[in-house]
Design an enzyme around this catalytic site. Sequence first.
Site, PDB file in Angstrom:
ATOM      1  N   LYS A 273       0.857  -1.193   0.000  1.00  0.00           N
ATOM      2  CA  LYS A 273       0.000   0.000   0.000  1.00  0.00           C
ATOM      3  C   LYS A 273       0.889   1.237   0.000  1.00  0.00           C
ATOM      4  O   LYS A 273       1.924   1.255   0.672  1.00  0.00           O
ATOM      5  CB  LYS A 273      -0.852   0.026   1.277  1.00  0.00           C
ATOM      6  CG  LYS A 273      -2.013  -0.946   1.293  1.00  0.00           C
ATOM      7  CD  LYS A 273      -2.824  -0.779   2.577  1.00  0.00           C
ATOM      8  CE  LYS A 273      -3.887  -1.856   2.719  1.00  0.00           C
ATOM      9  NZ  LYS A 273      -4.966  -1.762   1.727  1.00  0.00           N
ATOM     10  N   ARG A 347      -9.836 -11.897   2.019  1.00  0.00           N
ATOM     11  CA  ARG A 347     -10.663 -12.978   1.462  1.00  0.00           C
ATOM     12  C   ARG A 347      -9.936 -14.325   1.539  1.00  0.00           C
ATOM     13  O   ARG A 347     -10.565 -15.369   1.603  1.00  0.00           O
ATOM     14  CB  ARG A 347     -11.091 -12.617   0.033  1.00  0.00           C
ATOM     15  CG  ARG A 347      -9.959 -12.461  -0.944  1.00  0.00           C
ATOM     16  CD  ARG A 347     -10.368 -11.714  -2.215  1.00  0.00           C
ATOM     17  NE  ARG A 347     -10.514 -10.268  -1.974  1.00  0.00           N
ATOM     18  CZ  ARG A 347     -10.923  -9.390  -2.886  1.00  0.00           C
ATOM     19  NH1 ARG A 347     -11.238  -9.792  -4.101  1.00  0.00           N
ATOM     20  NH2 ARG A 347     -11.023  -8.107  -2.597  1.00  0.00           N
TER      21      ARG A 347
HETATM   22  N1  BES Z   1      -7.842  -4.033   4.452  1.00  0.00           N
HETATM   23  C1  BES Z   1      -8.117  -3.610   3.152  1.00  0.00           C
HETATM   24  C2  BES Z   1      -9.490  -2.935   3.016  1.00  0.00           C
HETATM   25  C3  BES Z   1      -9.698  -1.656   3.776  1.00  0.00           C
HETATM   26  C4  BES Z   1      -9.647  -0.442   3.150  1.00  0.00           C
HETATM   27  C5  BES Z   1     -10.058  -1.684   5.118  1.00  0.00           C
HETATM   28  C6  BES Z   1      -9.887   0.725   3.855  1.00  0.00           C
HETATM   29  C7  BES Z   1     -10.293  -0.523   5.814  1.00  0.00           C
HETATM   30  C8  BES Z   1     -10.214   0.672   5.187  1.00  0.00           C
HETATM   31  C9  BES Z   1      -8.098  -4.799   2.181  1.00  0.00           C
HETATM   32  O1  BES Z   1      -7.273  -5.843   2.536  1.00  0.00           O
HETATM   33  C10 BES Z   1      -7.637  -4.307   0.856  1.00  0.00           C
HETATM   34  O2  BES Z   1      -6.566  -3.795   0.788  1.00  0.00           O
HETATM   35  N2  BES Z   1      -8.482  -4.476  -0.149  1.00  0.00           N
HETATM   36  C11 BES Z   1      -8.166  -4.049  -1.466  1.00  0.00           C
HETATM   37  C12 BES Z   1      -8.628  -5.127  -2.417  1.00  0.00           C
HETATM   38  C13 BES Z   1      -8.156  -4.934  -3.832  1.00  0.00           C
HETATM   39  C14 BES Z   1      -6.662  -5.101  -3.917  1.00  0.00           C
HETATM   40  C15 BES Z   1      -8.869  -5.952  -4.688  1.00  0.00           C
HETATM   41  C16 BES Z   1      -8.904  -2.753  -1.717  1.00  0.00           C
HETATM   42  O3  BES Z   1     -10.021  -2.589  -1.246  1.00  0.00           O
HETATM   43  O4  BES Z   1      -8.331  -1.888  -2.369  1.00  0.00           O
HETATM   44 ZN    ZN Z   2      -5.252  -5.613   1.911  1.00  0.00          ZN
END
Ligand code: BES
Ligand code: ZN
Length: 498
Positions: A273, A347
Amino acid sequence: MTALSVSTSSAVSLRADALVIGVAKGPKGLVVASGAEAVVEAFEGKLAEVLTTLGASGAEGEAVKLPAPAGAKAPLVLAVGLGEAVDGPYGAEELRKAAGVAARTLAGSKKVVLALPAGSADEAEAVALGGLLGSYVFGAYKGEAGKAPVAELVVAVERKGSKEAKAAVERAAAIGEEMNRARDLVNTAPNDLNPKSFAAIAQAAGKEHGLKVEVLDEKALAKGGFGGILGVGVGSANPPRLVKVAYTHPKAKASLAFVGKGITYDSGGISLKPAGHNETMKCDMAGAAAVFAAVVAAKRLGLQVNVTAWMALAENMPSGSATRPGDVLRMYGGKTVEVLNTDAEGRLVLADAIVKAGEEKPDVIVDVATLTGAMVLALGNRTFGVMANDDALRTRLHETAGAVGEQSWPMPLPADLRKGMVESTVADMANMGERMGGGLVAGLFLQEFVAEGTAWAHIDIAGPAFNEGGASGYTPKGGTASAVRTLVRFAEDTAAGK
Ligand code: BES
Ligand code: ZN
Ligand code: ZN
């Protein structure tokens, strides 16, 4: 921790640091709500006038302090707004918010009397829960600068029905204390809370409350073939865990499985990230904290239903041993998944846990997860999304949330989005699909792991789990314990045969 008690004595006769009363916006100006009769009397009928002079209007969120009247045993009166005045009883959410504002405003006090409307057990419960949640302070890392929570909250209730009120306040304590524990877990820095330490906390709570706790460590996970949990955790120096916390009631007629995403820190892994997206990612275990709080609360309430919490715990880190985009994982149950983005890790850990939970053939599986940024884009920061393989279950969870004061919205699992998600050139499926509707794609991925014939729902709390804005009502900054009340009420309703 804040202590909660009940008193049938006149509020003005109680020795305390402050007396809290409710005020509301009446058609002809400020009105004082029930519960504060003795205070009104002590002010010789001038209370509404004095408060209006001080600028009080009765609006929600408002808190106005004034010196207590002669004869009162507390030096301070705090008037908190309930919003629009109503003829009948105030709504539970208005009472929770007002009590929450009071407890937050009075942080640092030793003893506070809540002389808010509490004529019925439901009202007393709302006041107690709001007060307990509003008094929450996360002080683990603060020195002198930190404020202590209110040490003792006294809910002033009427003599008539006080037995019921006392039981209702005890119910509020069971739920509120477990919610505050969930908030602590979310707020704990990720260098202190990792899968192993989280599992140890669950074990200690299991001992304290008489719950059966089983922990699968990295060796047991490898032996069992939990490729999802292991694949996410393999890049971290802190190995993953799968924790099962079981509450059983001898007369239970139904069993519920609550599965929680427990990423103690989500850096994104190799699909790292960017800065600005990782500072709050200690909150990525809020789903696991929620199911944990719910099962402990179910036990404390003695609900006549079996509840099992499954906490899928891992730390998602980039390293030389981390899973790469392109790797294929063999999940628990045998399905293979091509990892196209290591940041879609929730997931993967949930899939293993859902398959495992399904082996026990629960009547319902509900998973709770901070799963997707897409759900935050869709519903904002205060509303969670509910998806399900069963329309009635989705509706029921949405309504349950509404009944306990949690904002939620039913979301679909559109069949057309499934195709793009299950397509992988090399494996049974990939962990990514179409970008648009990303929250639903994640739900569709999870659905692939639900056993045929099992009712399943997915709650995406990515928005409301962590409050980055200011505190309001009974919601503090940081961890909120989102979905806990919904799960507990769902279990209560199930126990009642609903
Ligand atoms: N933990 C994050 C989702 C999240 C975002 C939680 C903001 C709390 C606040 C999750 O693991 C993630 O990074 N999801 C990605 C998925 C994508 C790569 C398909 C996302 O939502 O961008
Ligand atoms: Zn994530
Ligand atoms: Zn995540």
